[in-house]
Design an enzyme around this catalytic site. Sequence first.
Site, PDB file in Angstrom:
ATOM      1  CG  HIS A  28      49.923  46.871  35.712  1.00 43.39           C
ATOM      2  ND1 HIS A  28      50.896  47.800  35.421  1.00 43.39           N
ATOM      3  CD2 HIS A  28      49.398  46.508  34.511  1.00 43.39           C
ATOM      4  CE1 HIS A  28      50.964  47.979  34.108  1.00 43.39           C
ATOM      5  NE2 HIS A  28      50.057  47.214  33.531  1.00 43.39           N
ATOM      6  CE  LYS A  52      53.060  47.628  24.976  1.00 45.73           C
ATOM      7  NZ  LYS A  52      52.501  47.442  26.324  1.00 45.73           N
ATOM      8  NE  ARG A 101      43.973  49.333  30.219  1.00 41.88           N
ATOM      9  CZ  ARG A 101      45.229  49.436  29.828  1.00 41.88           C
ATOM     10  NH1 ARG A 101      46.054  50.246  30.436  1.00 41.88           N
ATOM     11  NH2 ARG A 101      45.667  48.728  28.804  1.00 41.88           N
ATOM     12  CB  SER A 139      52.850  51.508  31.580  1.00 42.72           C
ATOM     13  OG  SER A 139      52.576  50.468  32.470  1.00 42.72           O
TER      14      SER A 139
HETATM   15  N1  LIG Z   1      44.653  50.084  34.947  1.00 43.30           N
HETATM   16  C1  LIG Z   1      44.490  48.815  34.613  1.00 43.30           C
HETATM   17  N2  LIG Z   1      43.439  48.108  35.092  1.00 43.30           N
HETATM   18  C2  LIG Z   1      43.236  46.828  34.700  1.00 43.30           C
HETATM   19  N3  LIG Z   1      44.024  46.163  33.837  1.00 43.30           N
HETATM   20  C3  LIG Z   1      45.078  46.816  33.336  1.00 43.30           C
HETATM   21  C4  LIG Z   1      45.372  48.171  33.697  1.00 43.30           C
HETATM   22  N4  LIG Z   1      46.499  48.547  33.025  1.00 43.30           N
HETATM   23  C5  LIG Z   1      46.875  47.489  32.289  1.00 43.30           C
HETATM   24  N5  LIG Z   1      46.041  46.456  32.454  1.00 43.30           N
HETATM   25  C6  LIG Z   1      46.097  45.152  31.827  1.00 43.30           C
HETATM   26  O1  LIG Z   1      47.312  44.543  32.179  1.00 43.30           O
HETATM   27  C7  LIG Z   1      47.807  43.736  31.104  1.00 43.30           C
HETATM   28  C8  LIG Z   1      49.234  44.126  30.791  1.00 43.30           C
HETATM   29  O2  LIG Z   1      49.207  45.393  30.250  1.00 43.30           O
HETATM   30  P1  LIG Z   1      50.454  46.262  29.832  1.00 43.30           P
HETATM   31  O3  LIG Z   1      51.720  45.737  30.368  1.00 43.30           O
HETATM   32  O4  LIG Z   1      50.340  46.559  28.373  1.00 43.30           O
HETATM   33  O5  LIG Z   1      50.099  47.594  30.662  1.00 43.30           O
HETATM   34  P2  LIG Z   1      49.677  48.981  30.123  1.00 43.30           P
HETATM   35  O6  LIG Z   1      49.417  49.823  31.329  1.00 43.30           O
HETATM   36  O7  LIG Z   1      48.590  48.850  29.103  1.00 43.30           O
HETATM   37  O8  LIG Z   1      51.045  49.476  29.461  1.00 43.30           O
HETATM   38  P3  LIG Z   1      51.260  50.252  28.068  1.00 43.30           P
HETATM   39  O9  LIG Z   1      50.653  51.591  28.263  1.00 43.30           O
HETATM   40  O10 LIG Z   1      52.759  50.262  27.947  1.00 43.30           O
HETATM   41  O11 LIG Z   1      50.586  49.420  27.008  1.00 43.30           O
HETATM   42  C9  LIG Z   1      46.785  43.942  29.971  1.00 43.30           C
HETATM   43  O12 LIG Z   1      45.832  42.902  30.023  1.00 43.30           O
HETATM   44  C10 LIG Z   1      46.136  45.240  30.317  1.00 43.30           C
HETATM   45  O13 LIG Z   1      44.829  45.332  29.767  1.00 43.30           O
HETATM   46 MG   LIG Z   2      48.984  48.013  27.180  1.00 43.79          MG
END
Ligand SMILES: Nc1ncnc2c1ncn2[C@@H]1O[C@H](COP(=O)(O)OP(=O)(O)OP(=O)(O)O)[C@@H](O)[C@H]1O
Ligand SMILES: [Mg+2]
Length: 174
Positions: A28, A52, A101, A139
């Site tokens: 993030h 969630k 991703r 996450s």
């Molecule tokens: N490692 C990463 N690199 C780039 N973008 C990311 C990454 N992790 C999450 N995102 C993007 O950030 C945004 C918010 O994602 P979100 O809060 O669902 O995070 P997540 O890591 O996917 O959490 P969860 O595993 O709970 O779904 C989405 O557009 C997601 O694709």
């Molecule tokens: Mg997600």
Amino acid sequence: MVNHYNAAAHDPVVAIYPGSFDPITNGHLDLISRGAKLVDRLIVAVLRNSSKAPLFTVAERLEMLRGATGGFCNVEVDSFDGLLVDYAARRNARAILRGIRAISDYEHELQMTLMNRRLRPETDTIFLIAGEAFSFVSSHLVKEVFALGGDISGLVPKAVEERLKEKQLLKEKG
Ligand SMILES: Nc1ncnc2c1ncn2[C@@H]1O[C@H](COP(=O)(O)OP(=O)(O)OP(=O)(O)O)[C@@H](O)[C@H]1O
Ligand SMILES: [Mg+2]
């Protein structure tokens, strides 16, 4: 149609980066630092009414986000309820920032983007491809690996690692 765009006189470009951030990961953060360079103001917004079941409360997530993004002068942290496009309208945001991703993200993101476009065409979605080092980081995976005793250093900010340890201790006590 000719679009007479005058870069010198444009309104500040505000973008919203929405998510659950439960908790914020270095993936993030990578997106935030790259996104913040493209717009005048980036609002990282925690969705309150997510389907969630979160590990961290909204207040805890906001605190971790604020700690991790304090060094960016044009990044703000906030939370919102309801439709993202309504929040975008309230904040005068022209863009939504999202990360991709893998192909698995694409399908879901495509659906949400087309729905948001239908609801409010004035707000467009910008996608950034995840940094190579973070394309496997989410996450939920971080939480799962941590709960099973795996090493998550380098995947989340240090302060987040500490908060995960505290949560684990409380769970073991409780
Ligand atoms: N490692 C990463 N690199 C780039 N973008 C990311 C990454 N992790 C999450 N995102 C993007 O950030 C945004 C918010 O994602 P979100 O809060 O669902 O995070 P997540 O890591 O996917 O959490 P969860 O595993 O709970 O779904 C989405 O557009 C997601 O694709
Ligand atoms: Mg997600």
